[in-house]
Design a protein around this motif. Structure first.
Motif, PDB file in Angstrom:
ATOM      1  N   TRP A 415       1.034  -1.261   0.062  1.00 38.96           N
ATOM      2  CA  TRP A 415       0.131  -0.002  -0.136  1.00 38.96           C
ATOM      3  C   TRP A 415       0.864   1.266  -0.031  1.00 38.96           C
ATOM      4  O   TRP A 415       0.641   2.347  -0.715  1.00 38.96           O
ATOM      5  N   LEU A 416       1.982   1.208   0.661  1.00 37.44           N
ATOM      6  CA  LEU A 416       2.742   2.568   0.728  1.00 37.44           C
ATOM      7  C   LEU A 416       3.462   2.503  -0.350  1.00 37.44           C
ATOM      8  O   LEU A 416       3.690   3.784  -1.001  1.00 37.44           O
ATOM      9  N   LEU A 417       4.190   1.473  -0.888  1.00 41.03           N
ATOM     10  CA  LEU A 417       4.908   1.759  -2.182  1.00 41.03           C
ATOM     11  C   LEU A 417       3.699   2.294  -3.496  1.00 41.03           C
ATOM     12  O   LEU A 417       4.149   2.686  -4.230  1.00 41.03           O
ATOM     13  N   ALA A 418       2.550   1.949  -3.199  1.00 42.23           N
ATOM     14  CA  ALA A 418       1.648   2.294  -4.250  1.00 42.23           C
ATOM     15  C   ALA A 418       1.256   3.783  -4.239  1.00 42.23           C
ATOM     16  O   ALA A 418       0.378   4.274  -4.852  1.00 42.23           O
ATOM     17  N   GLY A 419       1.437   4.434  -3.126  1.00 39.14           N
ATOM     18  CA  GLY A 419       1.462   5.960  -2.863  1.00 39.14           C
ATOM     19  C   GLY A 419       0.527   5.976  -1.758  1.00 39.14           C
ATOM     20  O   GLY A 419       0.323   7.393  -1.677  1.00 39.14           O
ATOM     21  N   ALA A 420       0.226   5.052  -0.925  1.00 40.85           N
ATOM     22  CA  ALA A 420      -0.447   5.389   0.309  1.00 40.85           C
ATOM     23  C   ALA A 420      -1.864   6.037   0.242  1.00 40.85           C
ATOM     24  O   ALA A 420      -1.985   6.736   1.001  1.00 40.85           O
ATOM     25  N   SER A 421      -2.493   5.807  -0.926  1.00 42.43           N
ATOM     26  CA  SER A 421      -3.710   6.587  -1.252  1.00 42.43           C
ATOM     27  C   SER A 421      -4.848   5.967  -0.145  1.00 42.43           C
ATOM     28  O   SER A 421      -4.839   4.607   0.243  1.00 42.43           O
ATOM     29  N   LEU A 422      -5.961   6.796  -0.041  1.00 36.67           N
ATOM     30  CA  LEU A 422      -7.061   6.436   0.752  1.00 36.67           C
ATOM     31  C   LEU A 422      -8.334   6.521  -0.032  1.00 36.67           C
ATOM     32  O   LEU A 422      -9.401   6.653   0.469  1.00 36.67           O
ATOM     33  N   ARG A 423      -7.973   6.521  -1.442  1.00 40.60           N
ATOM     34  CA  ARG A 423      -9.290   6.329  -2.227  1.00 40.60           C
ATOM     35  C   ARG A 423      -9.913   4.999  -2.022  1.00 40.60           C
ATOM     36  O   ARG A 423      -9.176   3.863  -1.640  1.00 40.60           O
ATOM     37  N   LEU A 424     -10.872   4.729  -2.279  1.00 42.91           N
ATOM     38  CA  LEU A 424     -11.784   3.540  -2.108  1.00 42.91           C
ATOM     39  C   LEU A 424     -11.554   2.711  -3.078  1.00 42.91           C
ATOM     40  O   LEU A 424     -11.777   1.369  -2.925  1.00 42.91           O
ATOM     41  N   ASP A 425     -10.928   3.044  -4.213  1.00 44.27           N
ATOM     42  CA  ASP A 425     -10.467   1.719  -5.084  1.00 44.27           C
ATOM     43  C   ASP A 425      -9.046   1.207  -5.044  1.00 44.27           C
ATOM     44  O   ASP A 425      -8.419   0.296  -5.502  1.00 44.27           O
ATOM     45  N   GLU A 426      -8.609   1.743  -3.903  1.00 46.80           N
ATOM     46  CA  GLU A 426      -7.213   1.269  -3.289  1.00 46.80           C
ATOM     47  C   GLU A 426      -7.328  -0.217  -2.905  1.00 46.80           C
ATOM     48  O   GLU A 426      -8.142  -0.698  -1.993  1.00 46.80           O
ATOM     49  N   PRO A 427      -6.680  -1.203  -3.205  1.00 51.36           N
ATOM     50  CA  PRO A 427      -6.711  -2.512  -3.081  1.00 51.36           C
ATOM     51  C   PRO A 427      -6.710  -2.879  -1.732  1.00 51.36           C
ATOM     52  O   PRO A 427      -7.286  -3.715  -1.071  1.00 51.36           O
TER      53      PRO A 427
END
Length: 625
Positions: A415-427
């Motif tokens: 999750w962190l390496l993918a950008g630490a996004s809190l969008r609901l489409d984040e796996p």
């Protein structure tokens, strides 16, 4: 409406008697919170030396220590908004996001006014003919809540049936009866008891001591020289940042952080509000900065007037090319006056940290839409990102966590390496969203502060430790930090896995993410709700919208609160754009839910200023005589 806004962001003061009793019983902790003065909006190099001298002279004149320094304290008051301005030649840039919970119709009404002496467009409270945030061809401005404690409860000795001891003297209570007309019903009579410290409100404070009377003191509701209407028109007419600063001096309530910019490329900031000067004779009042009720019977306990508006934190010449507010600390430690509320917040909010990070990636002269896209629609909570980052750093340097925390870290590393996004489409949103970000560990809070401010303070210290080359094991309180990290990660893993004994698998994380999306992707817009936080008056007309993209409240996007977001490049003000929450009219009308699709995606629409551009975007025009 303006009074409701004041009470929304700083409370009505009625809980202060309870805190007074807790202090008397020794159950309320008066220890100052660890603070972070470097996070303050206004620093000493942003202001002139003679202005600092004037502030310190005023502090001395009211019995305060002119060299005391700006003392920090945490706050859990509502805090949603952010605004920033960027200095640029040929015209500054302003982005404003004056946020309140999204409802139907919105409490922030979009409108434009054109007359012989002013031309402005923006948003204001419904029923108020002035703009809270907006722009003209010359300036643009927006606000965030300062949450100053402008209301006090004074506890007074009862002396017989009709007298009180106030400020050292026994005086009679001034009482009179008012008759109130009630639509559709009989008139009502109300007994009004008045004191020098405001009306008596014993009936609003059940369970308080019979030996006392309780007075409610608020700055004047109406002052012809200082009121929201006067301030609003001054802001709409302002041609420079200095005139915007002076317009803020006319606003007594609600207390606001105002960020502004002008077409000459200059930017500025000002704290506004009628701020009581609490008596130096009452040490508790100064320590709590208005959080608790005050004992008003001994001599010299009343207010010593108000802080002059020109001595509140403000600047029209910040040293940096960007000035911003995200409900965080107002000034550095050079500022000596105890203001209270979020002005005394310990340091950064998660959102102010993130604005500072992202602004460093941009050039001041860059396109306005680049600033907008990078900052206004950012889905990252830097506190959560750094919490995970600390755990991974410790693990990489050989620190051992519990089996449960170790199971969570590979998923969180992805999750962190993918950008630490809190969008609901984040796996990984189910696992990331399950982590407790409260930061209430008593041992760590004693050093860094608690809650959002406290973690920001810890994160700033971690940056220093890492810059010094310290390994995790050599950090001060490394073991305490590791224990806290282990606890929050293990707890999140248990929640996602379905229990302490259940395995944390990829399928469990996927299922948790699906459940998290289902729980957060829809927003109910209450019909005819108010700023006082009550439920809507017409629940049968409530509307649900979705799917949301990023509802997390510690991100800059935070759709639950995205009532208005706009940006203005004062080089070309007719090209200003905005995202406005759906629901510009009452339920059942043609535009009750217009703009839903654009709002859900964070898309913008034109908000031109000139009358020539209006016909293309206007359906109804009302000309006032």
């Amino acid at each position: 409406m303006w009074l409701q806004a004041t009470e929304l962001y700083a409370g009505d003061g009625l809980n202060k008697a309870k805190i007074f009793n807790q202090i008397a019983q020794g159950t309320f902790d008066l220890t100052p919170m660890p603070d972070d003065p470097e996070a303050g909006v206004v620093q000493e190099d942003d202001v002139a030396g003679d202005w600092i001298d004037a502030v310190r002279a005023f502090a001395s004149s009211v019995g305060l220590d002119p060299n005391a320094g700006f003392v920090g304290s945490g706050t859990d008051d509502p805090a949603f908004s952010h605004a920033w301005a960027v200095r640029r030649s040929g015209g500054a840039l302003l982005v404003g996001e004056p946020r309140i919970p999204v409802m139907l119709p919105s409490l922030l009404h979009e409108w434009a006014l054109h007359g012989d002496t002013l031309h402005a467009r923006g948003w204001g409270f419904v029923g108020a003919p002035v703009l809270l945030a907006g722009f003209s061809a010359d300036t643009a401005w927006s606000v965030t809540s300062a949450g100053l404690h402008q209301i006090d409860i004074f506890i007074l000795d009862r002396v017989g049936l009709d007298r009180i001891r106030i400020d050292g003297e026994v005086v009679p209570i001034e009482a009179h009866v008012e008759t109130l007309a009630v639509a559709g019903g009989p008139s009502r009579t109300v007994l009004y008891e008045e004191t020098a410290f405001g009306p008596l409100i014993d009936d609003l404070l059940p369970g308080t001591g019979p030996q006392w009377r309780y007075a409610w003191l608020h700055p004047a509701f109406h002052d012809p020289t200082q009121d929201p209407l006067t301030a609003g028109f001054a802001a709409m007419r302002a041609a420079t940042v200095d005139q915007q600063r002076l317009a803020g001096h006319l606003l007594p309530w609600p207390s606001l952080n105002r960020v502004f910019a002008d077409r000459h490329g200059e930017i500025g900031y000002g704290l506004t509000g009628a701020v009581p000067v609490r008596s130096a004779a009452n040490a508790t009042a100064l320590e709590t900065a208005g959080i608790a009720a005050q004992y008003g019977s001994p001599p010299g306990r009343g207010w010593q007037g108000l802080v002059p508006p020109h001595l509140l934190p403000q600047t029209t010449s910040p040293a940096a090319p960007i000035v911003f507010s995200a409900n965080h600390r107002t000034a550095g430690s050079f500022y000596p006056l105890p203001l209270g509320g979020r002005a005394l917040a310990a340091g950064d909010s998660a959102r102010s940290r993130r604005i500072r990070e992202l602004a460093a990636q941009l050039t001041p002269g860059g396109p306005a839409d680049e600033w907008w896209e990078l900052l206004a629609r950012d889905p990252v909570d830097p506190n959560l990102r750094d919490l995970v980052g600390m755990a991974l750093l410790a693990q990489s340097q050989g620190w051992s966590f519990s089996t449960r925390a170790e199971e969570a870290l590979p998923f969180l590393q992805a999750w962190l390496l993918a950008g630490a996004s809190l969008r609901l489409d984040e796996p990984m949103i189910g696992l990331a969203g399950a982590i407790d970000r409260g930061f209430r560990d008593p041992d760590l809070s004693e050093v860094h502060g608690e809650g959002e401010n406290g973690f920001c303070r810890l994160a700033r210290r971690v940056e220093v430790w890492r810059s010094q080359g310290l390994a995790f094991a050599d950090w001060p309180q490394a073991e305490l930090i590791a224990v806290w990290l282990d606890g929050v990660l293990s707890e999140a893993a248990d929640l996602v896995a379905g229990g302490a004994g259940m395995p944390l698998t990829a399928a469990a994380v996927q299922a948790a993410s699906q459940a998290y999306r289902a729980a957060h992707e829809t927003l109910t817009l209450p019909a005819f709700a108010g700023a006082e936080g009550l439920e809507g008056l017409a629940p049968w007309a409530d509307a649900s919208v979705g799917p949301l993209v990023c509802p997390d409240k510690q991100t800059l996007w935070s759709q639950h609160l995205d009532s208005v977001s706009f940006f203005v490049d004062l080089r070309t003000p007719d090209e200003a754009r905005a995202t406005v929450a759906p629901g510009s009219q009452e339920p059942g009308r043609a535009h009750a839910q217009s703009g839903v699709a654009d709002w859900l995606q964070g898309a913008t629409r034109p908000i031109p200023l000139s009358e020539a551009a209006f016909p293309a975007v206007t359906e109804v025009v009302l000309t006032l005589p």
